[in-house]
Design a protein around this motif. Structure first.
Motif, PDB file in Angstrom:
ATOM      1  N   PHE A  82      21.356   6.914 -24.823  1.00 11.80           N
ATOM      2  CA  PHE A  82      20.135   8.026 -24.487  1.00 11.80           C
ATOM      3  C   PHE A  82      21.073   9.268 -24.916  1.00 11.80           C
ATOM      4  CE2 PHE A  82      18.307   4.303 -22.711  1.00 11.80           C
ATOM      5  CZ  PHE A  82      16.891   4.324 -23.265  1.00 11.80           C
ATOM      6  N   HIS A  83      20.080   9.956 -25.387  1.00 10.12           N
ATOM      7  CA  HIS A  83      20.641  11.611 -25.563  1.00 10.12           C
ATOM      8  C   HIS A  83      19.859  12.390 -24.801  1.00 10.12           C
ATOM      9  CE1 HIS A  83      21.475  15.311 -27.732  1.00 10.12           C
ATOM     10  NE2 HIS A  83      22.556  15.422 -27.306  1.00 10.12           N
ATOM     11  N   VAL A  84      20.433  14.136 -24.103  1.00 14.78           N
ATOM     12  CA  VAL A  84      19.043  14.469 -23.694  1.00 14.78           C
ATOM     13  C   VAL A  84      19.328  16.368 -24.164  1.00 14.78           C
ATOM     14  CG1 VAL A  84      18.351  15.932 -21.033  1.00 14.78           C
ATOM     15  CG2 VAL A  84      19.169  12.973 -21.782  1.00 14.78           C
ATOM     16  N   PRO A  85      18.704  16.091 -25.119  1.00 14.21           N
ATOM     17  CA  PRO A  85      19.533  17.818 -25.341  1.00 14.21           C
ATOM     18  C   PRO A  85      19.720  18.816 -24.663  1.00 14.21           C
ATOM     19  CG  PRO A  85      17.720  16.347 -27.403  1.00 14.21           C
ATOM     20  CD  PRO A  85      17.948  15.869 -25.392  1.00 14.21           C
ATOM     21  N   ALA A  86      18.177  18.877 -23.491  1.00 18.98           N
ATOM     22  CA  ALA A  86      18.824  20.038 -22.996  1.00 18.98           C
ATOM     23  C   ALA A  86      19.712  20.494 -21.924  1.00 18.98           C
ATOM     24  CB  ALA A  86      16.897  20.000 -21.797  1.00 18.98           C
ATOM     25  N   SER A  87      20.512  19.433 -22.301  1.00 23.75           N
ATOM     26  CA  SER A  87      21.891  19.598 -21.344  1.00 23.75           C
ATOM     27  C   SER A  87      22.908  18.680 -22.139  1.00 23.75           C
ATOM     28  CB  SER A  87      22.250  18.564 -20.391  1.00 23.75           C
ATOM     29  OG  SER A  87      22.122  17.159 -20.685  1.00 23.75           O
ATOM     30  N   GLY A  88      22.531  18.592 -23.711  1.00 22.10           N
ATOM     31  CA  GLY A  88      23.898  17.998 -24.105  1.00 22.10           C
ATOM     32  C   GLY A  88      23.847  16.652 -23.782  1.00 22.10           C
ATOM     33  N   MET A  89      23.773  16.025 -22.816  1.00 24.03           N
ATOM     34  CA  MET A  89      24.811  14.973 -22.197  1.00 24.03           C
ATOM     35  C   MET A  89      23.997  13.615 -22.818  1.00 24.03           C
ATOM     36  SD  MET A  89      25.803  16.046 -18.338  1.00 24.03           S
ATOM     37  CE  MET A  89      25.871  14.775 -17.512  1.00 24.03           C
ATOM     38  N   TYR A  90      24.624  12.544 -23.036  1.00 25.76           N
ATOM     39  CA  TYR A  90      24.916  11.658 -22.590  1.00 25.76           C
ATOM     40  C   TYR A  90      24.731  10.659 -21.973  1.00 25.76           C
ATOM     41  CZ  TYR A  90      24.885  12.348 -28.104  1.00 25.76           C
ATOM     42  OH  TYR A  90      24.569  13.313 -28.808  1.00 25.76           O
ATOM     43  N   PHE A  91      23.198   9.314 -21.770  1.00 23.20           N
ATOM     44  CA  PHE A  91      23.246   8.683 -20.649  1.00 23.20           C
ATOM     45  C   PHE A  91      23.165   7.551 -21.392  1.00 23.20           C
ATOM     46  CE2 PHE A  91      21.603  12.146 -19.127  1.00 23.20           C
ATOM     47  CZ  PHE A  91      22.296  12.890 -18.333  1.00 23.20           C
ATOM     48  N   VAL A  92      24.522   6.005 -20.121  1.00 19.52           N
ATOM     49  CA  VAL A  92      24.658   4.884 -20.940  1.00 19.52           C
ATOM     50  C   VAL A  92      23.736   4.073 -20.179  1.00 19.52           C
ATOM     51  CG1 VAL A  92      26.486   3.107 -21.467  1.00 19.52           C
ATOM     52  CG2 VAL A  92      26.181   5.203 -21.838  1.00 19.52           C
ATOM     53  N   ALA A  93      23.018   3.459 -20.084  1.00 19.15           N
ATOM     54  CA  ALA A  93      21.955   1.821 -19.584  1.00 19.15           C
ATOM     55  C   ALA A  93      22.310   0.785 -19.780  1.00 19.15           C
ATOM     56  CB  ALA A  93      20.631   2.564 -20.330  1.00 19.15           C
ATOM     57  N   SER A  94      23.062   0.333 -18.738  1.00 22.29           N
ATOM     58  CA  SER A  94      23.063  -1.182 -18.503  1.00 22.29           C
ATOM     59  C   SER A  94      22.302  -2.378 -17.515  1.00 22.29           C
ATOM     60  CB  SER A  94      24.947  -1.561 -18.562  1.00 22.29           C
ATOM     61  OG  SER A  94      25.216  -1.067 -16.994  1.00 22.29           O
ATOM     62  N   GLY A  95      22.644  -3.911 -17.319  1.00 19.31           N
ATOM     63  CA  GLY A  95      22.582  -4.133 -16.158  1.00 19.31           C
ATOM     64  C   GLY A  95      22.730  -3.541 -15.562  1.00 19.31           C
ATOM     65  N   GLU A  96      23.317  -2.764 -15.065  1.00 17.91           N
ATOM     66  CA  GLU A  96      24.054  -2.179 -13.754  1.00 17.91           C
ATOM     67  C   GLU A  96      23.575  -1.325 -12.912  1.00 17.91           C
ATOM     68  OE1 GLU A  96      25.696  -4.992 -11.649  1.00 17.91           O
ATOM     69  OE2 GLU A  96      25.984  -6.155 -12.961  1.00 17.91           O
ATOM     70  N   ARG A  97      23.075  -0.319 -14.167  1.00 17.87           N
ATOM     71  CA  ARG A  97      23.152   0.927 -14.279  1.00 17.87           C
ATOM     72  C   ARG A  97      21.734   1.552 -14.895  1.00 17.87           C
ATOM     73  NH1 ARG A  97      27.867   4.920 -13.121  1.00 17.87           N
ATOM     74  NH2 ARG A  97      26.303   6.270 -12.429  1.00 17.87           N
ATOM     75  N   GLY A  98      20.760   1.922 -14.845  1.00 18.28           N
ATOM     76  CA  GLY A  98      19.998   2.891 -15.296  1.00 18.28           C
ATOM     77  C   GLY A  98      18.588   1.755 -16.057  1.00 18.28           C
TER      78      GLY A  98
END
Length: 120
Positions: A82-98
């Motif tokens: 996932f991309h959050v435009p407000a921060s420019g950051m990306y977030f990776v979701a897995s079975g362990e996190r997110g």
């Protein structure tokens, strides 16, 4: 799609999926839940981009996260990116996190090298 660092590149077409989902309806439910978790984690909206793969640099090492593949960082199967435009950051979701527990893995905008989206 364009990012702050202009790292989006052309790619072969690849249909959207959520690993392990038995059908599209269940996949959308799972994806929506992951998206909501990232929005709760960040307090900001996630973009509508359906991201398949990111390449990034972490602590001097080239890294990759791709939906459906095992995380090289020991987080299990990558379920969504996932991309959050407000921060420019990306977030990776897995079975362990997110997905079910803990926050999604954060990737800073200055770590990004390439972004590939799913074909919609």
């Amino acid at each position: 799609m364009s990012t702050d660092n202009d790292v989006t590149e052309a790619h072969p077409r690849f249909p959207f999926f959520v690993p392990g989902a038995p059908d599209e309806r269940v996949g959308e439910i799972l994806y929506g839940g992951m998206r909501k978790n990232v929005e709760l984690q960040t307090g900001a909206e996630v973009s509508d981009a359906r991201i398949r793969k990111i390449n990034y640099n972490h602590d001097g090492s080239d890294c990759m996260a791709e939906v459906g593949q095992e995380s090289h960082r020991g987080l299990g199967t990558i379920m969504g990116i996932f991309h959050v435009p407000a921060s420019g950051m990306y977030f990776v979701a897995s079975g362990e996190r997110g997905m079910w527990a803990a926050d999604a893995l954060e990737v800073g905008k200055y770590e990004m090298q390439a972004v590939l989206e799913f074909d919609l």
